[in-house]
Scaffold this active site. Structure first.
Site, mmCIF file in Angstrom:
data_model
loop_
_atom_site.group_PDB
_atom_site.id
_atom_site.type_symbol
_atom_site.label_atom_id
_atom_site.label_comp_id
_atom_site.label_asym_id
_atom_site.label_seq_id
_atom_site.Cartn_x
_atom_site.Cartn_y
_atom_site.Cartn_z
ATOM 1 N N SER A 47 0.807 -1.219 0.000
ATOM 2 C CA SER A 47 0.000 0.000 0.000
ATOM 3 C C SER A 47 0.843 1.273 0.000
ATOM 4 O O SER A 47 1.574 1.541 -0.936
ATOM 5 C CB SER A 47 -0.964 -0.040 1.186
ATOM 6 O OG SER A 47 -1.930 0.961 1.090
ATOM 7 N N ASP B 289 -2.429 6.574 -3.445
ATOM 8 C CA ASP B 289 -1.270 5.930 -2.819
ATOM 9 C C ASP B 289 -0.783 4.792 -3.715
ATOM 10 O O ASP B 289 -1.300 4.577 -4.810
ATOM 11 C CB ASP B 289 -1.597 5.452 -1.403
ATOM 12 C CG ASP B 289 -2.579 4.294 -1.370
ATOM 13 O OD1 ASP B 289 -3.322 4.127 -2.351
ATOM 14 O OD2 ASP B 289 -2.609 3.555 -0.368
ATOM 15 N N ASP C 214 -1.007 1.609 -3.959
ATOM 16 C CA ASP C 214 -1.859 0.551 -4.516
ATOM 17 C C ASP C 214 -3.237 1.056 -4.907
ATOM 18 O O ASP C 214 -4.115 0.270 -5.264
ATOM 19 C CB ASP C 214 -1.974 -0.632 -3.548
ATOM 20 C CG ASP C 214 -2.846 -0.336 -2.340
ATOM 21 O OD1 ASP C 214 -2.907 0.841 -1.931
ATOM 22 O OD2 ASP C 214 -3.459 -1.279 -1.797
ATOM 23 N N ASP D 88 -5.788 2.459 -3.290
ATOM 24 C CA ASP D 88 -7.014 2.363 -2.496
ATOM 25 C C ASP D 88 -7.249 3.600 -1.632
ATOM 26 O O ASP D 88 -8.234 3.677 -0.908
ATOM 27 C CB ASP D 88 -7.048 1.079 -1.652
ATOM 28 C CG ASP D 88 -5.985 1.031 -0.558
ATOM 29 O OD1 ASP D 88 -5.147 1.948 -0.499
ATOM 30 O OD2 ASP D 88 -5.994 0.067 0.237
#
Length: 445
Positions: free
Chosen positions: A102, A241, A243, A245
């Site tokens: 992430s 960010d 990833d 999400d």
């Protein structure tokens, strides 16, 4: 839920090369997951990743383990986490695997699973995988080994999905948008979505090299985005960010618009259009001004523990469809099954286009209260928050803040720290109250 050895609240995560983020563990995890899923009748699993260099190593190891257990793997290449949730559903895969840490730096990575429905794996499946990890590896007969394939149009499919969440009668023509993809998984998705909806797009953080993900860019550091928005006289800036999400936004004046303000804008728009189901879920860290602004609209608000997993749990408990965190995880459950930065940003852009209002004007309804956060290290052992002296000071502070602010005292789950948070319209009072409580905690040490 049983104690877990490997799975945390967001899958398995750690530093690359240190157990458990090693190629041998990834191989064993792929095998263990494959054995459990195969016993349920599974045949195929989707594997996606962000742009970390270690993703190549981990996806190869996972695929080998899955194949040994008799499951085939379909690779999507670098794709946002919410894209894997979506594609797992539409491909009718039995599970989806995301290789990502992430918003963390490149030297961290993680592995998490989605169910066939694009949601977190049921607890009993995770527990079965953990139990299987304790067994010695074996291999199915040669004729039953899994295969590997690549989904070449994965990006195009997800781009179309994202565009489909934007109202058909609206467009982004005339908008100049700066997009910061954190050198992460949205780098080839978000700019194309925005351009195809008509926007003029200026890109930063769209040149991943495997090592620069989240480095001074993206949702966790909007400094470069703020400067670029002001420099180019853009209408709005979007920061995802690593990833994809999370979403943070920047208005045309260069002001940061955080997850609480984004959540409010989406909630108000859903209320106006009759699409808001129930209320809104935030977290213990959600700013008090969000709660007050929603109350003025007559919208119920509940707080979950920090973490998008807990937000989603509370949404499901109440059969609500909107929730999020101030960090920018926004879950719009009637559009996707997990936090989706691109989809959330499109919901805000749609509100701007619908009402011909700037982001600054839309966000002005939530004037964030100043938050003072002090971390106090303690020697371990007894929890200082259980002390009568600390409880007494905290109670006195709460009395002074009544109606004007709130306090939140938490013991860190990972370090010997007490987190003291005070939120109040009066910044000086917030600082003073936080210091008083922190001092009381220090005295216990």
């Amino acid at each position: 839920m049983a104690n877990r050895k490997y799975f945390g609240t967001d899958g398995v995560r750690g530093k690359v090369g240190s157990y458990p983020i090693t190629p041998d563990f990834a191989l064993k995890l792929g095998w263990a997951a494959g054995k459990v899923l195969a016993s349920q009748g599974s045949k195929m699993v989707l594997i996606g990743k962000d742009t970390r260099i270690s993703g190549y190593m981990l996806e190869s190891a996972l695929e080998a383990g899955l194949a040994a257990a008799g499951l085939s793997a379909a690779f999507t290449g670098p794709m946002p986490t919410p894209a894997i949730a979506y594609l797992t559903r539409t491909f009718r895969a039995e599970a989806g695997i995301v290789i990502s840490a992430s918003h963390n730096p490149y030297y961290d990575n993680g592995i998490k699973f989605f169910s066939a429905k694009g949601t977190k794996l049921p607890d009993e499946i995770e527990e079965a995988i953990e139990a299987m990890l304790e067994q010695p590896m074996d291999c199915v007969e040669s004729a039953e080994l899994g295969k590997a394939s690549r989904i070449n149009d994965a990006a195009g499919r997800y781009i179309e999905f994202c565009k489909g969440t934007f109202p058909a009668h609206l467009g982004l023509e005339g908008y100049k948008i700066v997009v910061d993809c954190a050198n992460g998984a949205t780098y080839h998705i978000a700019p194309n979505v925005l351009r195809e909806l008509g926007a003029e797009v200026i890109e930063i953080g769209t040149d991943p090299n495997g090592l620069n993900i989240n480095e001074k860019c993206g949702a966790t550091d909007v400094t470069a985005l703020q400067a670029k928005v002001v420099e180019t006289k853009a209408d709005v800036g979007l920061a995802y960010d690593g990833d994809g999400d999370r979403i943070m936004m920047v208005d045309h004046l260069g002001n940061k618009v955080d997850g609480d303000q984004i959540l409010f804008i989406i909630a108000r728009e859903a209320l106006r259009s009759g699409q808001l189901k129930g209320g809104v879920v935030g977290t213990l860290m959600s700013n008090m001004s969000l709660e007050i602004a929603l109350k003025m609209l007559g919208v119920p608000f509940l707080r979950a523990n920090v973490g998008d997993r807990y937000v989603l749990e509370k949404m499901l408990e109440n059969d609500w469809t909107l929730g999020g965190e101030n960090s920018g995880h926004i879950i719009i459950a009637d559009k996707n099954t997990t936090g989706d930065g691109i989809v959330a940003s499109l919901a805000v852009l749609a509100a701007m286009a619908q009402h011909k209002l700037s982001l600054n004007e839309l966000a002005s309804a939530v004037k964030l209260f100043p938050q003072v956060l002090i971390n106090v290290r303690f020697a371990g052992g007894e929890n200082p928050l259980e002390s009568d002296a600390v409880k007494s000071v905290a109670a006195e502070v709460e009395k002074r803040l009544e109606g004007k602010g709130r306090i939140l005292l938490r013991k860190s789950g990972t370090e010997p720290l007490i987190r003291v948070m005070v939120e109040c319209q009066d910044a000086e009072l917030a600082q003073q109250c936080a210091e008083e409580i922190a001092e009381a905690v220090k005295k216990i040490n």
